[in-house]
Design an enzyme around this catalytic site. Structure first.
Site, mmCIF file in Angstrom:
data_model
loop_
_atom_site.group_PDB
_atom_site.id
_atom_site.type_symbol
_atom_site.label_atom_id
_atom_site.label_comp_id
_atom_site.label_asym_id
_atom_site.label_seq_id
_atom_site.Cartn_x
_atom_site.Cartn_y
_atom_site.Cartn_z
ATOM 1 N N ARG B 117 0.867 -1.210 -0.030
ATOM 2 C CA ARG B 117 -0.288 -0.052 -0.272
ATOM 3 C C ARG B 117 0.706 1.169 0.005
ATOM 4 N NH1 ARG B 117 -3.847 -3.490 -1.708
ATOM 5 N NH2 ARG B 117 -3.531 -4.502 -0.497
ATOM 6 N N THR B 161 1.670 -6.256 4.223
ATOM 7 C CA THR B 161 1.528 -4.747 2.998
ATOM 8 C C THR B 161 0.940 -3.299 3.050
ATOM 9 O OG1 THR B 161 -0.370 -5.419 3.302
ATOM 10 C CG2 THR B 161 0.388 -6.429 1.689
ATOM 11 N N GLY B 177 -1.772 -11.847 7.092
ATOM 12 C CA GLY B 177 -1.468 -13.629 7.463
ATOM 13 C C GLY B 177 -2.979 -13.171 7.143
ATOM 14 N N TRP B 228 -4.681 -4.590 7.914
ATOM 15 C CA TRP B 228 -3.491 -4.693 7.113
ATOM 16 C C TRP B 228 -4.253 -3.073 6.300
ATOM 17 C CZ3 TRP B 228 -6.380 -5.357 2.424
ATOM 18 C CH2 TRP B 228 -7.203 -6.123 2.707
ATOM 19 N N ASN B 246 -10.266 -10.413 10.401
ATOM 20 C CA ASN B 246 -10.781 -10.950 10.722
ATOM 21 C C ASN B 246 -10.612 -12.325 11.555
ATOM 22 O OD1 ASN B 246 -10.423 -11.641 8.032
ATOM 23 N ND2 ASN B 246 -10.601 -13.578 8.473
ATOM 24 N N ASP B 289 -15.488 -14.490 7.018
ATOM 25 C CA ASP B 289 -14.049 -13.682 5.639
ATOM 26 C C ASP B 289 -13.614 -12.458 6.035
ATOM 27 O OD1 ASP B 289 -11.320 -13.728 4.729
ATOM 28 O OD2 ASP B 289 -11.652 -14.981 3.583
ATOM 29 N N ARG B 316 -16.779 -3.472 5.329
ATOM 30 C CA ARG B 316 -17.044 -5.337 4.350
ATOM 31 C C ARG B 316 -18.233 -5.965 4.743
ATOM 32 N NH1 ARG B 316 -11.422 -8.391 3.139
ATOM 33 N NH2 ARG B 316 -12.255 -10.157 2.356
#
Lengths: 244, 522
Positions: B117, B161, B177, B228, B246, B289, B316
């Site tokens: 990112r 990331t 992860g 992340w 999650n 997820d 999400r």
């Protein structure tokens, strides 16, 4: 590959053990995997479980940092009666990698039992909701679903009837302005391509005010989703699976 | 005062929310607020149709095995753009796109080759994380490596990331992860040496608050929750806000009965100590997820006539949540998707109540949204001018199958079968009601994509391979252009030599747009 079959004792065990897809996807040498799994079943499974998950947190090899760091050999030296050749250690290592890959990779796990529904209820649901577009007597007729249960595995069947892969008739579109109708070939935010009855292709530019009405032969299927209970879904799948 | 000092002052000052740095884009989100709103007006609703390509730069990776996908938001300071993709960092001239330097280092390990990112700036130094979990500092002028410190073990399949966030002398990073039941954490490192300053674990240890939401130490310690995406910061309250991931195992809840704190939560940390100040869990006991890493956007707003310090997240899981960012108390929670079907409603604290029947089942359950979510990591935007929160959404269904009914499931433990008929939209949500002020359904599904808003009352985002400018108030489409690829990052804007640029990353190419014949600046 026969090696997995030997270990399929109960459903819950089967669920833990790697699927064929996981074994193939793990990129390990097949022969090494076969030897490693046999060795594991014979020498390790009593304390570490058939799939290496252990019988308590200390014996869980899948979540073990040590296994992930490939320090299994060093550890084994401290196990009683554990004298393995270098080759056997490599085989065990290959099998441990398969076990790890099998839980961590998306889409490589086997489905469990999907045929839990009531085929009779599914048949009644079908008669009320599907029979307007589908028949059940001749595989040759358009929209006929005879023999479905023979053609497809249950997991495929369940996805297929909710989301048919393709329609025999194309999507049609009416776009205004300019006010033409035809077969939709392509659409994005600012343009579409259609073929009219005469077979002529038109590319039409779209803006906020353009009215685009698409008739998708599969829309009836998508429109079911918000109205279906999971029981309806399992019943219809069981019904379709019974069409042999 | 140089621009650099000015930016440093801005980043440290308390008036950040009232001010965006127009002549720079110094952080992942442009400022600390996460609004991705720029005060620039040179390009505006009246002249956006004259926006045209100023330059485009295609970058190449040091590696040959895989291509470049720019999912980083570039930073811009003193005429130089800094950005990343997997294994690579670039500095390019912000006026021309010409490459100044490239840093390349190949990550080692079995992790998925995913995106990065971007970088953070502090003085003359750059910071970024590598896929194999190193915090690296570079000299911004030369791209020469100053230090590299490892903060997580790639062998355990952690992969990183996140774009670091610098708050005073803390470089804040986090683990990533996917599914291997590894514990997640956020860390602060010393910008001079890379030394660890503090570490906050997403899942609590025995005896710590929140531990009671796990059945055992084992479940909590392997409970995941990787945060992340970069967080946001309120200098007045000195709180760092971040969304956590999650829980693990991902799709099976039987070995982790309980709410599973602090996964799928918005947490407020003290950036000096790493101490948790408050938390709000947006998805108790997630099994779909749906991480809650989406940017927590800071809004200084007015609710029922009273000025309020708020934080808002478009999740999400399909819910839009507004909290009081001083206390973490819920202000409102609304559904973003008409199709959402996994909850039994919202409880008195403002949290969705998961329907156990909609957890992944051996024979499949039909759930909206799919695992990719109602929305995902691409940055949303908030315009204080319109009072609207903008986000890309997807309305769709999937079948969720439990594949691991074991008492101790591991890893993913479920499978998804995607279905058809998805609808995607760009939605403008009124933060005071949580209801959409307008909704633009795309003619073909896709996205979500990153969003930028400006004081020119414009909204920029992508769809397909188009870059599109909207009227932020009405949602009317005002301008579009075609790129070689679809937008892959969050757009940014800055003023340089009196010219306003809009920058986007699409695949391996960075595009810069400016007015054909720019009027004098405001």
């Amino acid at each position: 590959m026969k090696l997995v079959v030997v270990l399929l004792l109960t459903t819950s065990l089967a669920a833990q053990l790697p699927s064929r897809a996981a074994i193939a996807g793990s990129n390990q040498d097949e022969a090494a995997v076969e030897r490693g799994s046999a060795l594991f079943a014979a020498q390790c499974a009593t304390c570490h479980g058939p799939a290496g998950r252990g019988t308590n947190p200390a014996t869980d090899l899948i979540r073990s940092a040590l296994v992930r760091r490939e320090q299994t050999a060093e550890k084994l030296a401290t196990h009683p009666d554990a004298a393995f050749t270098k080759g056997q250690m490599e085989d065990l290592g290959a099998w441990l990698k398969v076990l790890l890959f099998s839980v961590s990779s998306k889409g490589n796990q086997d489905f469990l039992n999907i045929l839990t529904g009531d085929a009779g209820k599914g048949g009644r649901f079908f008669a009320a909701n599907c029979a307007g577009c589908h028949t059940l007597h001749s595989e040759k007729a358009t929209g006929d679903l005879a023999g479905m249960g023979e053609k497809y595995d249950a997991s495929v069947l369940q996805s297929l009837w909710l989301n048919p892969r393709r329609a025999k008739t194309p999507r049609t579109v009416t776009v205004t302005p300019p006010g033409i109708t035809g077969t939709l070939e392509r659409i994005d935010e600012f343009s579409l391509v259609l073929k009219d009855e005469a077979g002529t292709r038109h590319t039409v530019r779209l803006d906020d005010d353009t009215r685009v009405e698409i008739k998708d032969p599969l829309q009836a299927h998508y429109d079911f989703y918000p109205r279906l209970t999971d029981a309806d879904i399992h019943n219809v799948t069981a019904f379709l699976a019974s069409l042999k | 005062m140089t621009v650099r000092n000015l930016i440093t002052a801005l980043l440290m000052g308390s008036s950040l929310l009232a001010q965006t740095p127009d002549e720079a884009w110094p952080t992942y989100n442009g400022d600390y607020s996460g609004r991705r709103f720029s005060g620039l007006t040179q390009v505006n609703t009246g002249n956006v149709e004259k926006l045209a390509l100023a330059w485009a730069t295609k970058v190449t990776s040091g590696a040959t095995g895989y291509g470049v996908r720019i999912s980083a938001t570039p930073l811009m300071l003193e005429g130089v753009l800094y950005f990343t993709s997997l294994d690579n960092v670039w500095a390019v001239d912000a006026r021309s796109g010409r490459e100044i330097w490239r840093y390349y280092r190949e990550a080692k390990g079995d992790m998925p080759r995913t995106g990065n990112r971007g970088v953070a700036l502090y003085g003359k130094w750059l910071y970024f994380v590598t896929l194999d979990n190193n915090l690296v500092s570079l000299d911004a002028a030369t791209g020469k490596q100053r230090f590299l410190v490892q903060f997580a073990d790639p062998k355990q399949l952690f992969f990183s990331t996140v774009a670091p966030v610098v708050i005073r002398n803390h470089v804040i990073i986090a683990t990533g992860g996917d599914s291997l039941d590894i514990p997640a954490y956020i860390e602060a490192h010393d910008p001079e040496t890379g030394a660890l300053q503090w570490k906050w674990r997403v899942t609590p240890a025995k005896g710590e608050p929140g531990f009671e939401t796990w059945p055992s130490e084992y479940a909590a310690a392997s409970g995941g929750g990787h945060p992340w995406i970069s967080g946001t910061y309120d200098p007045e309250l000195n709180l760092y806000y971040v969304g956590t991931g999650n829980p693990d195992p991902v799709g099976a809840g039987q070995s982790r009965k309980g709410d599973n704190l602090y996964t799928c939560s918005i947490v407020a940390l003290n950036p000096d100590t790493g101490k948790l100040v408050w938390h709000f869990q947006v998805s108790p006991h997630d099994t779909h997820d749906w991480d809650a890493v989406q940017t927590p956007v800071l809004i200084d707003g007015v609710i029922d006539g009273k000025p309020r310090k708020l934080v808002a997240q478009a999740g999400r899981n399909g819910y839009f949540t507004v909290l009081d960012r001083t206390t973490g108390k819920n202000v409102l929670t609304t559904r973003m998707l008409p199709t959402l079907n996994w909850s039994k409603g919202v409880n008195s604290a403002g949290q969705p109540i998961p329907d156990p029947a909609k957890e992944p089942q051996p024979d499949g359950t039909l759930v909206s949204p799919p695992t990719s979510g109602a929305t995902n990591w691409p940055p949303p935007s908030f315009s204080p001018q319109t009072g609207l929160f903008y986000v890309g959404t997807n309305e769709g269904f999937s079948l969720y199958y439990l594949t691991d009914p074991d008492q101790q499931p591991q890893g993913f433990a479920f499978r998804e079968a995607g279905l058809g008929g998805n609808k995607s939209a760009l939605v403008a949500i009124d933060y005071r009601t949580g209801e959409p002020a307008w909704k633009h359904y795309w003619r073909a599904p896709g996205g979500p994509n990153g969003i930028l808003t400006t004081a020119g009352n414009l909204l920029f985002t992508g769809h397909g391979s188009y870059l599109i400018g909207f009227d932020a108030t009405t949602g009317k489409t005002l301008w579009h252009t075609t790129m070689a690829n679809a937008l892959t990052n969050g757009p940014l804007t800055y003023l340089l030599d009196g010219k306003q640029y809009v920058i986007v990353g699409a695949g391996d190419t960075l595009y810069a747009y400016a007015l054909h014949a720019p009027k004098p600046g405001p």
